[in-house]
Design a protein around this motif. Structure first.
Motif, PDB file in Angstrom:
ATOM      1  N   ALA A   1       6.031  22.097 -21.431  1.00  0.00           N
ATOM      2  CA  ALA A   1       5.145  21.703 -20.064  1.00  0.00           C
ATOM      3  C   ALA A   1       5.425  20.831 -19.026  1.00  0.00           C
ATOM      4  N   ASP A   2       6.860  20.157 -19.565  1.00  0.00           N
ATOM      5  CA  ASP A   2       6.895  18.785 -18.783  1.00  0.00           C
ATOM      6  C   ASP A   2       8.530  18.903 -18.660  1.00  0.00           C
ATOM      7  N   GLY A   3       8.822  17.914 -17.908  1.00  0.00           N
ATOM      8  CA  GLY A   3      10.718  17.391 -17.541  1.00  0.00           C
ATOM      9  C   GLY A   3      10.963  16.937 -18.525  1.00  0.00           C
ATOM     10  N   VAL A   4      10.140  15.399 -19.383  1.00  0.00           N
ATOM     11  CA  VAL A   4      10.775  14.986 -20.355  1.00  0.00           C
ATOM     12  C   VAL A   4      10.541  15.500 -21.581  1.00  0.00           C
ATOM     13  N   GLN A   5       9.632  16.978 -22.122  1.00  0.00           N
ATOM     14  CA  GLN A   5       9.489  17.679 -22.941  1.00  0.00           C
ATOM     15  C   GLN A   5      10.673  18.815 -23.366  1.00  0.00           C
ATOM     16  N   GLY A   6      11.041  19.336 -21.620  1.00  0.00           N
ATOM     17  CA  GLY A   6      12.096  20.308 -21.808  1.00  0.00           C
ATOM     18  C   GLY A   6      13.137  19.544 -21.906  1.00  0.00           C
ATOM     19  N   VAL A   7      13.779  18.273 -21.391  1.00  0.00           N
ATOM     20  CA  VAL A   7      15.153  17.594 -22.006  1.00  0.00           C
ATOM     21  C   VAL A   7      15.348  16.692 -23.437  1.00  0.00           C
ATOM     22  N   GLU A   8      14.024  17.069 -24.370  1.00  0.00           N
ATOM     23  CA  GLU A   8      13.204  17.110 -25.931  1.00  0.00           C
ATOM     24  C   GLU A   8      14.207  18.306 -26.074  1.00  0.00           C
ATOM     25  N   ALA A   9      13.365  18.986 -25.421  1.00  0.00           N
ATOM     26  CA  ALA A   9      13.358  20.879 -25.929  1.00  0.00           C
ATOM     27  C   ALA A   9      15.329  21.107 -26.374  1.00  0.00           C
ATOM     28  N   PHE A  10      15.703  21.012 -24.863  1.00  0.00           N
ATOM     29  CA  PHE A  10      17.065  21.249 -25.086  1.00  0.00           C
ATOM     30  C   PHE A  10      18.224  20.521 -26.072  1.00  0.00           C
ATOM     31  N   THR A  11      17.769  18.815 -25.998  1.00  0.00           N
ATOM     32  CA  THR A  11      18.730  18.912 -26.643  1.00  0.00           C
ATOM     33  C   THR A  11      18.000  19.208 -28.462  1.00  0.00           C
TER      34      THR A  11
END
Length: 98
Positions: A34-44
């Motif tokens: 739902a946001d940029g930080v979550q996006g990076v965490e999910a990809f990692t």
């Protein structure tokens, strides 16, 4: 053969849910952020075969997310945005340059 994993990074819940529904219906494994930080965490954490990335995100811009992901991977990233200004398009393409 396993299904392709798509990471959808979109802050607008209705768009996120619609993309999830349509992509799952086509047989894709979908991860949502739902946001940029979550996006990076999910990809990692989960990785992805393709990333659908909104430019205008809370906590971390789509451009910053693009740069973070690109430092780790050459996964295809599709920018999804309502912005249509020429400058915004150029800025959106900039992180992909090497």
């Amino acid at each position: 053969m396993s299904e392709a994993r798509i990471l959808v990074v979109e802050d607008e819940e209705s768009y996120r849910d619609s993309l999830k529904y349509l992509l799952r219906r086509e047989g894709f494994d979908v991860i949502l952020a739902a946001d940029g930080v979550q996006g990076v965490e999910a990809f990692t954490r989960d990785g992805a075969d393709v990333v659908l990335l909104d430019l205008m995100l809370p906590r971390m811009s789509g451009t910053e997310v693009f740069r973070e992901i690109r430092e780790r991977s050459n996964v295809p990233i599709i920018m999804v945005t309502a912005k249509d200004d020429q400058v915004d398009k150029i800025i959106g393409l900039e992180p992909g340059r090497r």
